[in-house]
Write a protein that holds these residues in place. Structure first.
Motif, PDB file in Angstrom:
ATOM      1  N   VAL A  38       0.908  -1.368  -0.018  1.00 41.40           N
ATOM      2  CA  VAL A  38       0.106   0.183   0.124  1.00 41.40           C
ATOM      3  C   VAL A  38       0.951   1.284  -0.005  1.00 41.40           C
ATOM      4  O   VAL A  38       0.265   2.286  -0.240  1.00 41.40           O
ATOM      5  CB  VAL A  38      -1.076   0.256   1.200  1.00 41.40           C
ATOM      6  CG1 VAL A  38      -2.175  -1.126   1.228  1.00 41.40           C
ATOM      7  CG2 VAL A  38      -0.054   0.144   2.532  1.00 41.40           C
ATOM      8  N   GLN A  39       2.065   1.099   0.264  1.00 41.06           N
ATOM      9  CA  GLN A  39       3.226   2.252   0.251  1.00 41.06           C
ATOM     10  C   GLN A  39       2.888   3.225  -1.094  1.00 41.06           C
ATOM     11  O   GLN A  39       3.245   4.223  -1.130  1.00 41.06           O
ATOM     12  CB  GLN A  39       4.361   1.961   0.750  1.00 41.06           C
ATOM     13  CG  GLN A  39       4.584   1.137   1.825  1.00 41.06           C
ATOM     14  CD  GLN A  39       4.409   2.210   3.038  1.00 41.06           C
ATOM     15  OE1 GLN A  39       4.237   3.267   3.062  1.00 41.06           O
ATOM     16  NE2 GLN A  39       4.289   1.486   4.449  1.00 41.06           N
ATOM     17  N   HIS A  40       2.738   2.337  -2.129  1.00 41.02           N
ATOM     18  CA  HIS A  40       2.752   2.842  -3.447  1.00 41.02           C
ATOM     19  C   HIS A  40       1.411   3.370  -3.891  1.00 41.02           C
ATOM     20  O   HIS A  40       1.215   3.844  -5.250  1.00 41.02           O
ATOM     21  CB  HIS A  40       3.452   1.867  -4.339  1.00 41.02           C
ATOM     22  CG  HIS A  40       4.825   1.473  -3.983  1.00 41.02           C
ATOM     23  ND1 HIS A  40       5.741   1.990  -4.109  1.00 41.02           N
ATOM     24  CD2 HIS A  40       4.965   0.025  -3.661  1.00 41.02           C
ATOM     25  CE1 HIS A  40       7.056   1.486  -3.453  1.00 41.02           C
ATOM     26  NE2 HIS A  40       6.312   0.089  -3.269  1.00 41.02           N
ATOM     27  N   LEU A  41       0.409   3.314  -3.199  1.00 44.48           N
ATOM     28  CA  LEU A  41      -0.836   3.813  -3.266  1.00 44.48           C
ATOM     29  C   LEU A  41      -1.227   5.157  -3.317  1.00 44.48           C
ATOM     30  O   LEU A  41      -0.522   5.568  -2.204  1.00 44.48           O
ATOM     31  CB  LEU A  41      -2.241   2.610  -3.122  1.00 44.48           C
ATOM     32  CG  LEU A  41      -1.937   1.311  -3.275  1.00 44.48           C
ATOM     33  CD1 LEU A  41      -2.769   0.485  -2.491  1.00 44.48           C
ATOM     34  CD2 LEU A  41      -2.073   0.876  -4.667  1.00 44.48           C
ATOM     35  N   SER A  42      -2.184   5.601  -3.752  1.00 44.95           N
ATOM     36  CA  SER A  42      -2.372   7.207  -3.298  1.00 44.95           C
ATOM     37  C   SER A  42      -3.195   6.946  -2.001  1.00 44.95           C
ATOM     38  O   SER A  42      -3.663   5.898  -1.495  1.00 44.95           O
ATOM     39  CB  SER A  42      -3.782   7.694  -4.250  1.00 44.95           C
ATOM     40  OG  SER A  42      -5.033   6.634  -4.212  1.00 44.95           O
ATOM     41  N   SER A  43      -3.187   8.202  -1.238  1.00 44.52           N
ATOM     42  CA  SER A  43      -3.715   8.133   0.280  1.00 44.52           C
ATOM     43  C   SER A  43      -5.163   7.594   0.322  1.00 44.52           C
ATOM     44  O   SER A  43      -5.410   6.803   1.328  1.00 44.52           O
ATOM     45  CB  SER A  43      -3.539   9.480   0.733  1.00 44.52           C
ATOM     46  OG  SER A  43      -4.285  10.444   0.088  1.00 44.52           O
ATOM     47  N   ASP A  44      -5.847   8.033  -0.426  1.00 49.37           N
ATOM     48  CA  ASP A  44      -7.236   7.498  -0.412  1.00 49.37           C
ATOM     49  C   ASP A  44      -7.456   6.108  -0.497  1.00 49.37           C
ATOM     50  O   ASP A  44      -8.102   5.441   0.252  1.00 49.37           O
ATOM     51  CB  ASP A  44      -8.231   8.510  -1.283  1.00 49.37           C
ATOM     52  CG  ASP A  44      -8.399   9.784  -0.961  1.00 49.37           C
ATOM     53  OD1 ASP A  44      -8.063  10.149   0.294  1.00 49.37           O
ATOM     54  OD2 ASP A  44      -9.040  10.407  -1.987  1.00 49.37           O
ATOM     55  N   VAL A  45      -6.769   5.546  -1.786  1.00 50.96           N
ATOM     56  CA  VAL A  45      -6.979   4.030  -1.775  1.00 50.96           C
ATOM     57  C   VAL A  45      -6.000   3.209  -0.762  1.00 50.96           C
ATOM     58  O   VAL A  45      -6.829   2.359  -0.307  1.00 50.96           O
ATOM     59  CB  VAL A  45      -6.338   3.809  -3.190  1.00 50.96           C
ATOM     60  CG1 VAL A  45      -6.169   2.269  -3.407  1.00 50.96           C
ATOM     61  CG2 VAL A  45      -7.221   4.484  -4.216  1.00 50.96           C
ATOM     62  N   ARG A  46      -5.291   3.868  -0.027  1.00 50.24           N
ATOM     63  CA  ARG A  46      -4.331   3.360   0.969  1.00 50.24           C
ATOM     64  C   ARG A  46      -5.287   3.005   2.051  1.00 50.24           C
ATOM     65  O   ARG A  46      -4.986   2.113   2.579  1.00 50.24           O
ATOM     66  CB  ARG A  46      -3.012   4.105   1.214  1.00 50.24           C
ATOM     67  CG  ARG A  46      -2.106   3.362   2.188  1.00 50.24           C
ATOM     68  CD  ARG A  46      -0.681   3.906   2.258  1.00 50.24           C
ATOM     69  NE  ARG A  46      -0.845   5.594   2.688  1.00 50.24           N
ATOM     70  CZ  ARG A  46      -0.504   6.403   1.997  1.00 50.24           C
ATOM     71  NH1 ARG A  46      -0.085   6.379   0.509  1.00 50.24           N
ATOM     72  NH2 ARG A  46      -0.634   7.708   2.034  1.00 50.24           N
ATOM     73  N   ARG A  47      -5.844   4.242   2.494  1.00 45.71           N
ATOM     74  CA  ARG A  47      -6.848   4.115   3.791  1.00 45.71           C
ATOM     75  C   ARG A  47      -7.960   3.335   3.409  1.00 45.71           C
ATOM     76  O   ARG A  47      -8.284   2.546   4.468  1.00 45.71           O
ATOM     77  CB  ARG A  47      -7.337   5.696   3.987  1.00 45.71           C
ATOM     78  CG  ARG A  47      -6.362   6.585   4.540  1.00 45.71           C
ATOM     79  CD  ARG A  47      -7.257   7.848   4.699  1.00 45.71           C
ATOM     80  NE  ARG A  47      -8.290   7.918   5.641  1.00 45.71           N
ATOM     81  CZ  ARG A  47      -7.975   7.555   6.992  1.00 45.71           C
ATOM     82  NH1 ARG A  47      -7.014   7.779   7.670  1.00 45.71           N
ATOM     83  NH2 ARG A  47      -9.054   7.638   7.720  1.00 45.71           N
ATOM     84  N   SER A  48      -8.449   3.029   2.371  1.00 42.65           N
ATOM     85  CA  SER A  48      -9.498   2.335   2.198  1.00 42.65           C
ATOM     86  C   SER A  48      -9.021   0.710   2.281  1.00 42.65           C
ATOM     87  O   SER A  48      -9.778  -0.070   2.958  1.00 42.65           O
ATOM     88  CB  SER A  48     -10.102   2.336   0.740  1.00 42.65           C
ATOM     89  OG  SER A  48     -10.872   1.367   0.503  1.00 42.65           O
ATOM     90  N   VAL A  49      -7.798   0.489   1.707  1.00 41.89           N
ATOM     91  CA  VAL A  49      -7.202  -0.984   1.818  1.00 41.89           C
ATOM     92  C   VAL A  49      -7.190  -1.334   3.343  1.00 41.89           C
ATOM     93  O   VAL A  49      -7.205  -2.144   3.702  1.00 41.89           O
ATOM     94  CB  VAL A  49      -6.078  -0.989   0.989  1.00 41.89           C
ATOM     95  CG1 VAL A  49      -5.409  -2.501   1.281  1.00 41.89           C
ATOM     96  CG2 VAL A  49      -6.512  -1.007  -0.609  1.00 41.89           C
ATOM     97  N   LEU A  50      -6.291  -0.327   4.167  1.00 40.61           N
ATOM     98  CA  LEU A  50      -5.925  -0.486   5.467  1.00 40.61           C
ATOM     99  C   LEU A  50      -7.261  -0.685   6.167  1.00 40.61           C
ATOM    100  O   LEU A  50      -7.108  -1.418   7.365  1.00 40.61           O
ATOM    101  CB  LEU A  50      -5.161   0.638   5.672  1.00 40.61           C
ATOM    102  CG  LEU A  50      -3.779   0.902   5.416  1.00 40.61           C
ATOM    103  CD1 LEU A  50      -2.894   1.884   5.810  1.00 40.61           C
ATOM    104  CD2 LEU A  50      -2.788  -0.492   5.477  1.00 40.61           C
ATOM    105  N   GLU A  51      -8.202  -0.032   6.166  1.00 38.86           N
ATOM    106  CA  GLU A  51      -9.431   0.082   6.906  1.00 38.86           C
ATOM    107  C   GLU A  51     -10.150  -1.466   6.637  1.00 38.86           C
ATOM    108  O   GLU A  51     -10.496  -2.038   7.602  1.00 38.86           O
ATOM    109  CB  GLU A  51     -10.402   1.129   6.466  1.00 38.86           C
ATOM    110  CG  GLU A  51     -10.195   2.316   6.806  1.00 38.86           C
ATOM    111  CD  GLU A  51     -11.020   3.579   6.402  1.00 38.86           C
ATOM    112  OE1 GLU A  51     -11.985   3.023   5.466  1.00 38.86           O
ATOM    113  OE2 GLU A  51     -11.051   4.547   6.867  1.00 38.86           O
TER     114      GLU A  51
END
Length: 345
Positions: free
Chosen positions: A42-55
């Motif tokens: 997820v480090q390489h994803l945009s912040s919005d997508v990263r947050r969605s994946v982490l949630e």
């Protein structure tokens, strides 16, 4: 009739438990590997997508599956660690804490005499006491009284004596036609080990009678978290025991419990809620269940319950909600102690 297992059968069950634990460890290791891979990806994803994946990821992990790497990443991205909040685990940890250092103020209040002394100082209504710390053979029940063990739990050994000579056992709903039969049952409970100590309390019955016959009162059990109420359990003990579960705002709670034994109760008033909050704020501990007795005319303190029965039976969502209440109360307590300590920033 009790169920007795042979030593060989017990050993078989222990072996099965060990095998299940080993399988669980393997599955947890696999989840740890996968979650760490996600954390890297997820480090390489945009912040919005990263947050969605982490949630989505954190929703699939339990507290003991959150690695240091994942915890740091979740914290940096401001993902709430709600999985870390578990009422069940916090109460188990509180039990271990008491084993390590035997001082927790809530457990002193588990003793009914200490509880009444505390409640009297706060000026809260409670039943009158007729006898305390007495062996069962010294107890002389009177009409309109309640017999209970001084250190009982889950309503074991609680008997209500009506105005006509009858007796009602709260735990089972059983009625006895004579006082002696009820006292014999209390003795049997001690012999079986359900009641640990021959020390009994006789007190005023807070409730109603209909032409001399008992109308069982309603129990209101407030799950309190240092000055706040998280949840209220209403218990009716008429022909059968039934339960109604409330949020502090008066809406019905969805806890996953008592599905076949539920009813819509009469609830509680704003005054009842404030009374529970007031008492809770005076107990310097994150959690205490404060139990009250409600009749048609009265509302009185019943007892304190530091470790409620069935505390592990809430569904996951509600367990986490109560865990959040517990941790929030703990944080408020830390703040209180810090402000009143000699250490200042």
């Amino acid at each position: 009739m009790g169920c007795y297992l042979s030593k060989n059968r017990v050993d078989e069950l222990l072996s099965a438990l060990a095998r299940a634990d080993e399988r669980l460890k393997i599955e947890k290791e696999q989840k740890s590997i996968i979650s760490n891979q996600i954390a890297t990806a997820v480090q390489h994803l945009s912040s919005d997508v990263r947050r969605s994946v982490l949630e989505e990821m954190v929703a699939l992990l339990r507290i003991d599956e959150l690695t240091e790497k994942n915890t740091r990443l979740l914290s940096q991205n401001k993902i709430p660690l709600k999985n870390a909040s578990s009422f069940q685990q916090l109460l188990v940890q509180a039990t271990r804490r008491r084993q390590l250092f035997d001082f927790q103020p809530e457990w002193k209040l588990n003793n009914k005499r200490h509880a009444y002394e505390f409640i009297d100082k706060l000026g809260v209504k409670r039943p009158k006491t007729y006898a305390y710390n007495q062996p069962i053979n010294k107890i002389v029940p009177i009409n309109g009284s309640v017999l209970k063990p001084e250190n009982g739990s889950s309503s074991h050994g609680v008997f209500i004596f009506d105005e006509l000579g009858g007796v009602f056992e709260v735990r089972t709903g059983e009625s006895f036609s004579s006082v002696q039969n009820a006292l014999d049952k209390a003795t049997d409970l001690m012999k079986s080990g359900i009641i640990k100590k021959d020390s009994w309390l006789l007190e005023e019955f807070i409730g109603d009678f209909d032409e001399g016959a008992l109308v069982p009162p309603v129990d209101l059990k407030f799950y309190c978290f240092y000055g706040e109420v998280g949840f209220v359990l209403e218990v009716e003990r008429a022909n059968e025991t039934r339960y109604c579960e409330w949020m502090p705002d008066g809406s019905l709670a969805s806890t996953g419990r008592y599905k076949d034994k539920s009813f819509i109760g009469s609830g509680f008033s704003a005054r009842h809620l404030e009374t529970a909050k007031h008492i809770s704020k005076e107990i310097l501990t994150p959690f205490m269940r404060i139990d009250f007795i409600k009749s048609r005319k009265d509302f009185a303190f019943g007892e304190f319950t530091p470790r409620p029965g069935q505390f592990s039976s809430f569904n996951q969502e509600f367990d986490r909600y109560l865990g959040e209440c517990y941790l929030s109360a703990e944080a408020r307590l830390f703040s209180y102690f810090y402000k009143n300590s000699k250490v200042k920033s």
